[in-house]
Design an enzyme around this catalytic site. Structure first.
Site, short mmCIF file in Angstrom:
data_model
loop_
_atom_site.label_atom_id
_atom_site.label_comp_id
_atom_site.label_asym_id
_atom_site.label_seq_id
_atom_site.Cartn_x
_atom_site.Cartn_y
_atom_site.Cartn_z
N ARG A 29 0.86 -1.18 0.00
CA ARG A 29 0.00 0.00 0.00
C ARG A 29 0.91 1.23 0.00
NH1 ARG A 29 2.25 1.94 3.75
NH2 ARG A 29 0.69 3.56 3.72
N GLY A 30 0.26 2.39 -0.19
CA GLY A 30 1.06 3.62 -0.36
C GLY A 30 1.17 3.88 -1.86
N ALA A 31 0.90 5.14 -2.24
CA ALA A 31 0.74 5.44 -3.67
C ALA A 31 1.94 5.00 -4.54
CB ALA A 31 0.44 6.93 -3.84
N ARG A 64 -7.41 -0.46 -6.98
CA ARG A 64 -7.73 0.64 -6.05
C ARG A 64 -7.91 1.92 -6.86
NH1 ARG A 64 -4.35 1.15 -0.59
NH2 ARG A 64 -6.28 2.13 0.12
N GLN A 106 -1.96 2.73 9.94
CA GLN A 106 -0.66 2.81 9.24
C GLN A 106 0.37 3.61 10.05
OE1 GLN A 106 -3.63 3.34 7.80
NE2 GLN A 106 -3.65 2.73 5.66
N ASP A 145 -1.96 10.92 -2.25
CA ASP A 145 -2.36 9.86 -3.20
C ASP A 145 -2.71 10.43 -4.57
OD1 ASP A 145 -2.96 8.67 -0.37
OD2 ASP A 145 -2.65 7.02 -1.78
N ASN A 154 -5.45 12.38 0.33
CA ASN A 154 -4.53 11.57 1.13
C ASN A 154 -5.37 10.81 2.16
OD1 ASN A 154 -1.78 10.78 1.76
ND2 ASN A 154 -2.03 11.88 3.68
N LYS A 155 -4.71 10.00 2.94
CA LYS A 155 -5.40 9.14 3.90
C LYS A 155 -6.42 9.90 4.73
CE LYS A 155 -5.13 5.67 4.25
NZ LYS A 155 -6.16 4.79 3.61
O1 MRU Z 1 -4.54 3.22 2.08
P1 MRU Z 1 -3.05 3.40 1.98
O2 MRU Z 1 -2.31 2.86 3.17
O3 MRU Z 1 -2.51 2.92 0.66
O4 MRU Z 1 -2.88 5.00 2.00
C1 MRU Z 1 -1.59 5.52 1.95
C2 MRU Z 1 -1.55 6.99 2.08
O5 MRU Z 1 -2.57 7.65 2.15
C3 MRU Z 1 -0.22 7.64 2.02
O6 MRU Z 1 -0.16 8.75 2.87
C4 MRU Z 1 0.03 8.10 0.57
O7 MRU Z 1 -0.14 7.02 -0.30
C5 MRU Z 1 1.37 8.67 0.39
S1 MRU Z 1 2.61 7.41 0.49
C6 MRU Z 1 4.12 8.01 0.09
#
Ligand code: MRU
Length: 349
Positions: A47-49, A87, A194, A235, A245-246
């Site tokens: 996970r994470g963009a 996603r 996270q 994201d 973002n999250k």
């Molecule tokens: O749902 P996730 O864990 O994939 O969400 C991740 C985030 O929102 C991060 O803050 C974002 O992807 C930036 S990661 C460098």
């Protein structure tokens, strides 16, 4: 030093660190086809963009390896579609798939083995560039992080969310590496935690002083403690600077504004989506109710009470003090600066 690999090509499989098991267990999964990669993205093994973008690129490499020569192009188109559906919010996923598929379309006349090699080398390039880009973001960010800074960070944006080093956490870890005495408050980041599970795990290994707080504590922490800045990842950033973002990022930005604390976003230019004008157009993922209704195996929300589980929110550009990219720090108004940053990436390639 981090002693793990978020994702790695083994020669015949994509090896992913299973982030669902952290911090209790460090377990790697070897995936052999694009459908497995899409499922791993959907279920948040990875996970994470930026990390899901790179994983998707390797998913295409797996699809190319497995497809017979006569079906190679069709198999790649199908795999791209399956991966795109994994996603919806992080644009890096679509960016990486498009980048590989553009390469495929431009070279469709090559023989099958040459095309397979090309797809794999593009996936490697995306992964390698991500690490270099993060280090540049970390350097550019230093002008915004004073020695002795107290920082609030949301979600996980470190090596686990990228191929390595991290974006917002990259800025933080670099500040620590060059000797700045910083302290980081980590939002736990309900519901997937996270911050509590992943960012704390990373900062522990790196020796960066930190404290985990519940998401709702950030306002009071700003009141009680001197907080110098907030920094988060992204994201998807729309052309006007609105940033998805999250979930919880928007609340943090509002609280920061109320306390006069600068609020920074750190992200690679691959997270900037110039095709959309504002955050209203960003697709926001909604995930299953159980993520909110249950804590571990225990249901805490009464059966029959509905749950709304937005995985992301959008912070309007006017709440963002600056956006740190590998091309430099972009200040409002964002349209021109973000467009210039994206152009500099395409010119560099
Ligand atoms: O749902 P996730 O864990 O994939 O969400 C991740 C985030 O929102 C991060 O803050 C974002 O992807 C930036 S990661 C460098």
């Amino acid at each position: 030093m981090t002693h793990f690999r978020t994702l790695e090509w083994t020669g015949s499989a994509l090896r992913l660190l299973d982030q669902r098991r952290l911090p209790a267990e460090t377990i790697y999964l070897d995936l052999g086809d694009a459908r497995e990669v899409a499922e791993a993205i959907r279920t948040m093994v990875v996970r994470g963009a930026p990390a899901i973008g790179a994983a998707a690129a390797y998913g295409l490499a797996l699809a190319a390896q497995r497809a017979p020569a006569e079906r190679l192009l069709d198999a790649l188109e199908e795999a791209a579609e399956v991966l795109r559906r994994s996603r919806p919010t992080a644009v890096n996923l679509f960016w990486a798939i498009q980048r590989v598929m553009d390469k495929v379309h431009a070279n469709h006349a090559l023989d099958a083995d040459a095309l397979r090699a090309l797809v794999l080398s593009e996936a490697h390039a995306i992964a390698e560039e991500d690490v270099a880009v993060n280090k540049r973001i970390a350097q550019h960010g230093q002008s915004l992080v004073p020695d002795g800074a107290t920082i609030i960070h949301h979600c996980n944006t470190g090596s686990l969310a990228t191929v390595d080093y991290g974006t917002a956490l990259g800025v933080i870890r670099y500040a620590h590496e060059i000797g700045k005495r910083i302290h980081v408050y980590l939002d736990e980041t309900r519901p997937r935690l996270q911050g509590a599970k992943l960012s704390a795990w990373e900062l522990n290994q790196l020796g960066v002083p930190h404290t985990v707080i519940v998401d709702g504590a950030s306002g009071f922490v700003m009141r009680r403690h001197k907080v110098d800045l907030c920094i988060v990842g992204a994201d998807r950033i729309a052309a006007n600077g609105d940033t998805a973002n999250k979930i919880g990022t928007y609340n943090l930005a509002l609280v920061a504004r109320a306390h006069g604390v600068p609020f920074y976003v750190a992200a690679p230019t691959s997270t900037i989506d110039l095709s959309i004008r504002s955050g209203d157009e960003i697709p926001i993922e909604e995930r299953g109710a159980d993520e909110v209704a249950c804590v571990g195996a225990t249901r805490v929300v009464p059966e029959g009470s509905p749950v709304l589980n937005y995985a992301f929110d959008v912070t309007p550009a006017h709440l963002i003090t600056a956006i740190i990219t590998e091309a430099g720090v972009v200040y409002p108004p964002y349209e021109e600066g973000l467009a210039r940053a994206v152009r500099s990436r395409s010119e560099a390639r």
